[in-house]
Every structure is written in C-alpha cells, then in structure tokens.
Design a protein around this motif. Structure first.
Motif, PDB file in Angstrom:
ATOM      1  N   ILE A 116       0.850  -1.205   0.000  1.00  7.37           N
ATOM      2  CA  ILE A 116       0.000   0.000   0.000  1.00  7.37           C
ATOM      3  C   ILE A 116       0.879   1.246   0.000  1.00  7.37           C
ATOM      4  CG2 ILE A 116      -1.781   1.249   1.282  1.00  7.37           C
ATOM      5  CD1 ILE A 116      -2.696  -1.431   2.425  1.00  7.37           C
ATOM      6  N   ILE A 117       1.880   1.217   0.874  1.00  6.06           N
ATOM      7  CA  ILE A 117       2.736   2.393   1.036  1.00  6.06           C
ATOM      8  C   ILE A 117       3.428   2.776  -0.275  1.00  6.06           C
ATOM      9  CG2 ILE A 117       4.878   3.168   2.147  1.00  6.06           C
ATOM     10  CD1 ILE A 117       2.624   3.231   4.127  1.00  6.06           C
ATOM     11  N   ASN A 118       3.920   1.783  -1.011  1.00  8.20           N
ATOM     12  CA  ASN A 118       4.692   2.068  -2.217  1.00  8.20           C
ATOM     13  C   ASN A 118       3.937   2.919  -3.234  1.00  8.20           C
ATOM     14  OD1 ASN A 118       6.913   0.822  -1.275  1.00  8.20           O
ATOM     15  ND2 ASN A 118       6.504  -1.167  -2.224  1.00  8.20           N
ATOM     16  N   LYS A 119       2.617   2.839  -3.154  1.00  2.40           N
ATOM     17  CA  LYS A 119       1.808   3.636  -4.093  1.00  2.40           C
ATOM     18  C   LYS A 119       2.017   5.133  -3.888  1.00  2.40           C
ATOM     19  CE  LYS A 119      -2.454   1.992  -3.441  1.00  2.40           C
ATOM     20  NZ  LYS A 119      -3.883   1.894  -3.594  1.00  2.40           N
ATOM     21  N   PHE A 120       2.374   5.512  -2.644  1.00  5.64           N
ATOM     22  CA  PHE A 120       2.373   6.941  -2.328  1.00  5.64           C
ATOM     23  C   PHE A 120       3.757   7.542  -2.088  1.00  5.64           C
ATOM     24  CE2 PHE A 120      -1.625   5.100  -0.839  1.00  5.64           C
ATOM     25  CZ  PHE A 120      -2.523   5.872  -1.541  1.00  5.64           C
ATOM     26  N   VAL A 121       4.787   6.689  -2.005  1.00  3.52           N
ATOM     27  CA  VAL A 121       6.123   7.232  -1.716  1.00  3.52           C
ATOM     28  C   VAL A 121       6.581   8.112  -2.879  1.00  3.52           C
ATOM     29  CG1 VAL A 121       8.528   6.628  -1.202  1.00  3.52           C
ATOM     30  CG2 VAL A 121       6.688   5.203  -0.348  1.00  3.52           C
ATOM     31  N   GLY A 122       7.339   9.147  -2.533  1.00  6.25           N
ATOM     32  CA  GLY A 122       7.962   9.936  -3.607  1.00  6.25           C
ATOM     33  C   GLY A 122       7.299  11.271  -3.866  1.00  6.25           C
ATOM     34  N   LEU A 134       4.624   5.841  12.147  1.00  4.07           N
ATOM     35  CA  LEU A 134       5.402   4.859  11.381  1.00  4.07           C
ATOM     36  C   LEU A 134       5.070   4.974   9.885  1.00  4.07           C
ATOM     37  CD1 LEU A 134       7.387   2.590  12.096  1.00  4.07           C
ATOM     38  CD2 LEU A 134       5.482   0.990  11.924  1.00  4.07           C
ATOM     39  N   GLU A 135       3.776   5.088   9.601  1.00  2.00           N
ATOM     40  CA  GLU A 135       3.366   5.201   8.188  1.00  2.00           C
ATOM     41  C   GLU A 135       3.889   6.498   7.562  1.00  2.00           C
ATOM     42  OE1 GLU A 135      -0.510   2.375   7.724  1.00  2.00           O
ATOM     43  OE2 GLU A 135      -0.921   4.479   8.146  1.00  2.00           O
ATOM     44  N   ALA A 136       3.870   7.575   8.354  1.00  2.00           N
ATOM     45  CA  ALA A 136       4.360   8.853   7.830  1.00  2.00           C
ATOM     46  C   ALA A 136       5.838   8.737   7.483  1.00  2.00           C
ATOM     47  CB  ALA A 136       4.134   9.955   8.851  1.00  2.00           C
ATOM     48  N   GLN A 137       6.589   8.018   8.317  1.00  2.00           N
ATOM     49  CA  GLN A 137       8.023   7.799   8.013  1.00  2.00           C
ATOM     50  C   GLN A 137       8.179   6.915   6.780  1.00  2.00           C
ATOM     51  OE1 GLN A 137      10.733   7.308  11.684  1.00  2.00           O
ATOM     52  NE2 GLN A 137       8.705   6.701  12.387  1.00  2.00           N
ATOM     53  N   ALA A 138       7.328   5.898   6.689  1.00  2.00           N
ATOM     54  CA  ALA A 138       7.393   5.008   5.525  1.00  2.00           C
ATOM     55  C   ALA A 138       7.160   5.798   4.241  1.00  2.00           C
ATOM     56  CB  ALA A 138       6.366   3.901   5.668  1.00  2.00           C
ATOM     57  N   LEU A 139       6.368   6.865   4.376  1.00  2.00           N
ATOM     58  CA  LEU A 139       6.073   7.697   3.205  1.00  2.00           C
ATOM     59  C   LEU A 139       7.147   8.771   2.992  1.00  2.00           C
ATOM     60  CD1 LEU A 139       2.246   8.123   3.812  1.00  2.00           C
ATOM     61  CD2 LEU A 139       3.287   6.875   1.928  1.00  2.00           C
ATOM     62  N   GLY A 140       8.157   8.745   3.832  1.00  2.00           N
ATOM     63  CA  GLY A 140       9.253   9.701   3.689  1.00  2.00           C
ATOM     64  C   GLY A 140       8.916  11.098   4.149  1.00  2.00           C
ATOM     65  N   ARG A 141       7.942  11.209   5.038  1.00  2.00           N
ATOM     66  CA  ARG A 141       7.596  12.558   5.520  1.00  2.00           C
ATOM     67  C   ARG A 141       8.575  13.003   6.592  1.00  2.00           C
ATOM     68  NH1 ARG A 141       5.822  14.556   1.594  1.00  2.00           N
ATOM     69  NH2 ARG A 141       6.772  12.696   0.761  1.00  2.00           N
ATOM     70  N   LEU A 142       8.683  14.316   6.790  1.00  2.00           N
ATOM     71  CA  LEU A 142       9.531  14.856   7.844  1.00  2.00           C
ATOM     72  C   LEU A 142       8.666  14.883   9.115  1.00  2.00           C
ATOM     73  CD1 LEU A 142      11.025  17.745   5.721  1.00  2.00           C
ATOM     74  CD2 LEU A 142      12.097  15.543   6.253  1.00  2.00           C
ATOM     75  N   CYS A 143       8.988  14.007  10.047  1.00  2.00           N
ATOM     76  CA  CYS A 143       8.112  13.827  11.216  1.00  2.00           C
ATOM     77  C   CYS A 143       8.646  14.567  12.439  1.00  2.00           C
ATOM     78  CB  CYS A 143       7.988  12.354  11.558  1.00  2.00           C
ATOM     79  SG  CYS A 143       7.193  11.417  10.264  1.00  2.00           S
ATOM     80  N   VAL A 146      12.099   1.983   8.198  1.00  2.00           N
ATOM     81  CA  VAL A 146      10.802   1.293   8.220  1.00  2.00           C
ATOM     82  C   VAL A 146      10.905   0.021   7.378  1.00  2.00           C
ATOM     83  CG1 VAL A 146       8.373   1.419   7.556  1.00  2.00           C
ATOM     84  CG2 VAL A 146       9.455   3.383   8.630  1.00  2.00           C
ATOM     85  N   GLN A 147      11.505   0.156   6.223  1.00  2.00           N
ATOM     86  CA  GLN A 147      11.568  -1.014   5.332  1.00  2.00           C
ATOM     87  C   GLN A 147      12.430  -2.122   5.936  1.00  2.00           C
ATOM     88  OE1 GLN A 147      12.141   0.048   1.241  1.00  2.00           O
ATOM     89  NE2 GLN A 147       9.980   0.632   1.175  1.00  2.00           N
ATOM     90  N   LYS A 148      13.393  -1.730   6.728  1.00  2.00           N
ATOM     91  CA  LYS A 148      14.275  -2.725   7.335  1.00  2.00           C
ATOM     92  C   LYS A 148      13.602  -3.397   8.528  1.00  2.00           C
ATOM     93  CE  LYS A 148      18.880  -3.204   9.164  1.00  2.00           C
ATOM     94  NZ  LYS A 148      19.736  -2.505  10.094  1.00  2.00           N
ATOM     95  N   ASN A 149      12.907  -2.619   9.336  1.00  2.00           N
ATOM     96  CA  ASN A 149      12.442  -3.158  10.623  1.00  2.00           C
ATOM     97  C   ASN A 149      10.943  -3.284  10.804  1.00  2.00           C
ATOM     98  OD1 ASN A 149      15.162  -3.118  11.650  1.00  2.00           O
ATOM     99  ND2 ASN A 149      14.919  -0.898  11.816  1.00  2.00           N
TER     100      ASN A 149
END
Lengths: 395, 397
Positions: free
Chosen positions: A199-205, A310-319, A374-377
């Motif tokens: 799901i996440i991969n759809k929105f990264v970038g 966690l999801e916000a980090q997975a999306l590469g957001r500045l948290c 996130v992708q690692k852990n």
C-alpha cells in the motif's frame, strides 16, 4: 494449534494490525477464533463467537441465559474447574456466577492460547484460560498501561498472576508494566505495528512544497485528549505569525464533545483559514493526504507506539513528534525525524521552522533514512512471522 | 395594576436550577406558576407552584399513560378525535419522543399560559409547534455551552437557531456577553433581550468571611470536568508554580474520576499539589471557600459563572480568565483578578503576584467584590427583572 483472540469488535477492513495477524497465523496452519462483543457483518476471515448478551430486551436476555445454561451443562467439568479457581481465589458466589455467564462463550471452546488483544479486556476473565487448559496471553496498548491503571489502581493484579506471555507494541510499555506489577519472569515479546509495503509504495515519492508560504502540516489522530491537539493548534497559531498561509490537516474523528472542543479552539484562535478537519478518511485517502504534506506532526501526551507516525516515516515525511512513550522507539531523533518535549507549542513551532529551513539535501537524507528504517524493521511480513514465533517459542 | 400572569416554566425536569427556584418562589406569591417536566415526583416541591407531569422518558408505560390521560380529557372537545388519531399513530410507531412532544403541547393547551419560559436552548425542539403557530408568548433563557459554543461549531445547530430565534417573543440573557452572542444569531430592533443577572441570597453570608493569609496558598476551582472549564491550562500553570517554588495546594471540586486531569496530574508529577474531589453539597463548597485563599476560574467561555458570584459574596478573592460574562463582574485588581483565556503563564504569574499582596490590599478588594455582587446580584432585582421581561413580552406580542 487454536488461538482464541479476545477483542472488543471484529476488525474492520482497514484495521491492518488484527487482519494481518489473523491472516498470517492462518497461513502458518493456525486456527483462529475471535471472541467479541460487536460483530462487523463484513468480517469473514475466521470463526467469530459473540459474548453473551447483558443489555437490551429483557426477554431476549432471558432466552439467551437459558441457552447459555444448557450449553454450559455440556461442559460441566470446566465450569466446576472455573468455579473452584475463582472460589479458591476469594471471589464471592455472586461474582462467580456473573463471571461464568460473561465468559461462557470462551469456556465452551477448546483453545491452545487465549489471547486478550487489549490488557483491559482480560480484567474479569483472568482465570478462564486456566479453566479450559489453555495458555493466556495479553497485548499491551497505550491506554491499557498509560491511562487505565491511573484511574483503577491494582486493576491488573489477577492478570499478572495468570498471564503466561505478554505481547507489547513497545519496550516502553513493558517497562511501565513492570512498575505496576508485571513480574519480570513473564516472557515478553515486542512486536511493533507494521506497515504494508504494497500500500505504502503507491504513495512514496511525493515532493515537499518549495514555497514555505503554503506549508502543509498533517496529523492523523482521533480527537481524544491523549493526542493533545491543543498543543498542535497552539503550535499552528504561533506559526501563523510568520507563515500566514500554513495549512494544518487533521485526519481523525471523535465524540461530539471532543469535536466541539477543537472546533471551538479553532474558532477562538481564529484559525479557520488554516485548519482543515477531514474527520475519518479511508486508509488510502489518509495515506494520500499524509504523503502530500511537508511535515507530519504528532503532539500526543503519550503513545504506546503510534502506527500513524510509522506510516508517515514510511512515506518519507519529515516527522516532528513528542518525546514520549513508544514514540522514542518509533523514530530516531535527528535521523529519521525529530522529538520535541511534549506540551510545548513554542518548541514545536521552533522545530517546524528549523526543519523547513533545512537544505533540500538534508531533508532528503532524513526522509530516506526514515523510509529505509521502516523497510528494514517494520514491514508487515516481519510482524507476521513474529506472531507465529510468539505462540510457538519460549522467550 | 398589572394583571396576574399564568407562567409555565419548562426545564425538562421538575428540578429546576437553584436560581430559577428562587425566582419561582418569589413570583409564585403574585402569579400562577406551572412547572412542566418529564418527571413524576419531586422531593421538595415549592409552595403554590403546580407541577405538571409530562410522563417519564425512562418509563415508557408512564409516558403512554400520561398521553392517554391527555387524549381522554379532551376526547369530546374540539380536535379531540384528531388528537386521538395522532396518539394512535405515535403508539403504532413506538415513537416515545413524539409522545413527549404530544404531552408537552397538550399540557400547554390545558393551561393556556400567558408566558412559556423555556430554560434551555436544547429544549426548543419541543416548542416548534407553538412557535410556528405563534400560539403563546415564548421566553427563552440563554446560558452556558448551548449559546456560548454549540451554534459556533455546529452549522446545523446554527441554521436551526437562526430559523427559530425570530419566532421567539423574548430572551433572557445571563450576561451582556451572552446577549452579544445571541445577537450573532438574530438581531432586530424589535428583539426583546433582557440581561438578568442571577440573584444570590446574601442572608447566608451576612458579611464577608474572616480571611487570613495561609502558609500554603489554597487554590480552589469548582465545576464539572468539561474541557470548557480549562482545567488543563490551570494544571499546566500549577507545574509552573511548582517550578517557581510557590507553596500551594489546588483543589478541584466536582471533577473526580476525569481521566484527562488524572493523567496530566501524574504526568506533571503534581499528585501532592492537586486534589480532585467529587461534587459536594453547596454548604460544603461554601465552607471550602471560607478556608481557601483564592478561587480560580480558568474557563475558556462562560455566561456568568455563578460560582464566582458566590465566592465574591463570601469574601473569597477570585482569579478568572476573561471568559465572557465574568468581566462584567470583575474589574482587574479592584474586585478580583483577570487574565487572558488559554494562557497558563498568565495564570501562574497572577497567582504569584496575588501571593505577594498584603492582607490589607486583599481585604479592600474583598469588600469591593462583595459590594459589587450585592448591588447587581440580589434576588429582589432578579425577580423584578423577570417580571418586567414577561410584561414587555405581553405588551409587544
């Protein structure tokens, strides 16, 4: 192996945590039975057993009681064992009868593990696993440990006596549980929430706004005091002085009283132009909105772990999040995001300004660190295998 | 001589607010007062007041019986058959809310009052029929959350009130601040909106109580644990006081068991500095006021806050936020102390300043505060004001 999972309601489609746990266990040959008060009609992942009726039409409750009575007759041995366990532990006859009725739906099932999805759910059912010859597991969530025991001291005394294994979403919650009586000998397994990479991969970038005038900040939180949206809104008020066009998106809903609390605050602080309440959004829409924000903000007073961060980090957001509870494990300060002292709007506002003034390269580094970690852990596939281990190994 | 009036007081229950009870007692000597409520019993009825039971919500059979009573009383009168048909329809639909509305309208039909005084905005849906038919003079009391907050955060509610307000004959506002809020919903040169301050019985406290500066500053708040009370800001202010080594104790009466406050107190390590109690009987609250150093009202919005009037009458200094009607009561540093809303630092600073004041200065302020409430908040004035409002409504309708 049969796992009985006690949860307040069957998970809806968007609740990844339980759905994925159930699917994962089934994939490894486990049978899962859900015990619950509320059944969502669309739920069909596994067998569901509804808890006995206690409210509503008196005639229906009576019919139900008679039905329960006959079912229990077929499992008399267990009922007697349960009765003895409660009696030996000093419970009154009235409480014992009440508990036999309330736990009747579990007592008549054959299980290897009885797992309470929230620690508070085990209160009143502490001796059931023993009576049916199953092992007892509990999961810790933020509220179970951070809030409930403050109002109900010693509420877990009997839980601690009977629990065979603990699942916690963070190390922090375990340490807190030790402070309120959990014995250190009880095996504990920390399995954090996880993200679904598909799901996440759809929105990264998605890119950040280059124009700070249109800075977009986002929070995913139900409207509850523990999320401390008061601090978040005060932060926006401070930011507005230098960034008049800042837009703050709040995704999440709550009771009318809490809705009115924050709507009134927006009204009193004259933030109508700057704050957008999206109420409850689908998981997809939530991720879409988060992925389009420059900053993800979480000002909570406490968190067990916080899936949204966690999801916000997975999306590469500045948290930018409070330095409380499980958030300190969720995010690495200065590397995958930033921790700020809770309840300090001045400090949150200062940090936001610092972050937006970072060079594009530095932003990119933090964002990529967050994605990588996130992708690692924290991927769902890892979580699933951890749950299989939870029931099959001693830790 | 002004005519004797038939006045219906509708509060939803027989147990009306203390200030309204005082008015009813007084008005009952000259006028016919009916109290309508969804109750069947009341422990202490007020003399000369007629209580009209509209059936209880919790007991459906009782509600049904009351409706049946109204139907049969009028069955041979004009419209009796129509009422009977309506009653049957409601029964078939198991519509208990409909039965409540039915009973309310039928009770009014029997009484034929000159004034129907609605005590809460939330009760307006019961009056839709009489407002749309313009059948009676309806007076609405405006106070609290329902006028201060809800219409400004709930669009549906705002639209509803904007639709009904022009149909209401007259309004009672508990403060000028509330009157201003009311005008945001409906303003017209012909609008009757009278500010009537709640009246206080000063005979319980013939003069201001004895006051001395205590070793430990005793701070007190009284009120339910709703976010509008702003206790979270005050708890944060307490953290500041602790940091500044102020010797204090803060008691919140009526907020026991609130998870948010318990959490905050524990989180900020203030367990030894803050006590939260259950609600207490009025006498015990007054006693606590006598034993305290300062009443704090950290509210985000208030109509007038009766607890402030009571503290001022007793002689307990008050620190309040500038939340609506309280500024009509308190002049900063003269009859009390004021700080902006949502400002923990201002609360903490003002408390520390207060702690440094001389006893003489505090006593001067206490006397002035008492004079202020004696002048504006006495029962006689409140009763006369209500009578004037009722006659104004009769005259202009």
């Amino acid at each position: 192996m049969t796992i009985g999972l006690v949860i307040p309601s069957t998970p809806s489609y968007s609740e990844t945590f339980f759905n994925s746990k159930i699917k994962g266990l089934q994939g490894h040959g486990f049978k899962v039975v859900v015990f619950t008060q509320t059944v969502n009609p669309n739920f069909n992942l596994c067998e569901v057993v509804r808890s006995p009726k206690v409210k509503g039409n008196k005639l229906l409750v009576l019919v139900h009681t008679v039905n329960v009575f006959f079912k229990l007759l077929l499992h008399l041995k267990r009922v007697i064992r349960y009765y003895r366990l409660l009696k030996d532990n000093g419970f009154s006859l009235k409480t014992i009868i009440k508990r036999i009725y309330l736990n009747s739906h579990i007592l008549i099932n054959d299980l290897d593990w009885l797992h309470f999805g929230f620690a508070t759910q085990a209160i009143g059912s502490e001796y059931v696993a023993k009576a049916i010859g199953a092992k007892m597991a509990i999961s810790f969530r933020g509220f179970d440990i951070n809030v409930y025991p403050l109002k109900h001291p010693n509420c877990y005394l009997n839980v601690w006596k009977n629990v065979d294994k603990v699942h916690s979403i963070s190390r922090y919650l375990v340490e807190e549980a030790y402070n309120i009586g959990l014995e250190k000998l009880v095996p504990v397994s920390i399995i954090t929430p996880a993200v679904d990479e598909r799901i996440i991969n759809k929105f990264v970038g998605n890119q950040y706004s280059k124009d700070y005038g249109s800075l977009s900040i986002c929070t995913v939180a139900r409207l509850h005091w523990i999320k401390d949206l008061t601090t978040a809104l005060e932060t926006i008020k401070i930011l507005k002085n230098t960034l008049p066009h800042v837009v703050y998106h709040i995704i999440g809903d709550g009771h009318t009283k809490e809705r009115e609390r924050y709507l009134f605050m927006v009204n009193q602080l004259a933030l109508e132009e700057n704050v957008i309440f999206h109420w409850k959004l689908s998981h997809n829409d939530t991720l879409e909105l988060v992925s389009r924000s420059d900053i993800y903000l979480q000002t909570s007073l406490n968190e067990g772990f916080c899936n949204a961060v966690l999801e916000a980090q997975a999306l590469g957001r500045l948290c930018i999040v409070s330095d409380v509870g499980g958030l300190k494990e969720n995010l690495v300060n200065g590397k995958t995001g930033w921790l700020v002292k809770s309840q300090q709007p001045q400090l949150f506002a200062k940090k936001i300004v610092e972050v937006i003034e970072l060079s594009e390269k530095d932003k990119k580094t933090i964002s990529q660190n967050a994605i990588n970690r996130v992708q690692k852990n924290f991927l769902l596939s890892r979580q699933n295998s951890k749950f299989v281990q939870f029931y099959t190994t001693q830790e | 001589m002004k005519p004797k009036l038939k006045i219906v007081i509708f509060d939803g229950s027989f147990k009306t607010r203390p200030f309204i009870n005082t008015v009813i007692k007084s008005l009952g000597k000259k006028h016919l007062i009916y109290v309508l409520g969804f109750d069947s019993e009341l422990d202490e009825k007020i003399q000369r007041v007629r209580y009209v039971d509209l059936g209880t919500q919790s007991n459906k059979l009782n509600l049904f019986r009351r409706s049946l009573g109204f139907v049969f009383k009028n069955i041979f009168k004009k419209g009796g058959i129509k009422d009977f048909q309506k009653f049957i329809k409601l029964i078939v639909r198991f519509d208990s809310s409909g039965l409540k509305h039915f009973n309310f309208n039928k009770a009014l039909g029997q009484i034929k009052p000159d004034i129907v005084h609605i005590q809460w905005i939330s009760l307006l849906p019961y009056c839709e029929t009489i407002l749309n038919n313009n059948s009676y003079n309806v007076v609405l009391s405006q106070l609290g959350y329902q006028i201060n907050v809800r219409p400004f955060v709930d669009v549906e509610n705002e639209v509803y009130l904007k639709y009904l307000y022009p149909k209401i004959t007259g309004f009672h506002s508990v403060s000028e601040a509330i009157k201003e809020k009311s005008d945001l919903l409906y303003a017209s040169p012909s609008k009757i909106d009278k500010v009537i301050y709640s009246g206080f019985n000063f005979s319980s406290f013939p003069s201001v109580c004895f006051y001395e500066k205590q070793e430990i500053l005793q701070l007190l708040s009284v009120g339910r644990p709703h976010w509008i009370k702003g206790y979270d800001y005050m708890i944060k202010a307490c953290e500041d006081l602790k940091k500044n080594h102020v010797d204090f104790h803060y008691t919140i009466v009526g907020a026991k068991g609130n998870e948010e406050l318990i959490y905050m107190i524990n989180d900020l390590n203030l367990q030894e500095y803050i006590t939260i109690t259950d609600s207490l009987p009025q006498k015990e609250v007054y006693q606590l006021m006598v034993n305290s150093s300062l009443l704090v009202l950290p509210s985000l919005a208030e109509g007038i806050a009766n607890v402030v009037i009571e503290a001022m009458a007793i002689g307990l200094p008050v620190l309040s936020t500038r939340c609506g009607g309280v500024v009509e009561l308190i002049t900063d540093n003269e009859t009390g102390f004021l700080v902006p809303t949502r400002d923990k630092s201002a609360l903490s600073k003002k408390i520390q300043d207060f702690n440094m004041l001389s006893l003489d200065r505090i006593n001067t302020l206490r006397v002035k505060a008492r004079e202020k409430v004696e002048k504006s908040h006495n029962i006689e004035k409140m009763t006369t004001d209500f009578e004037v409002l009722y006659y104004d409504c009769l005259q202009n309708h």
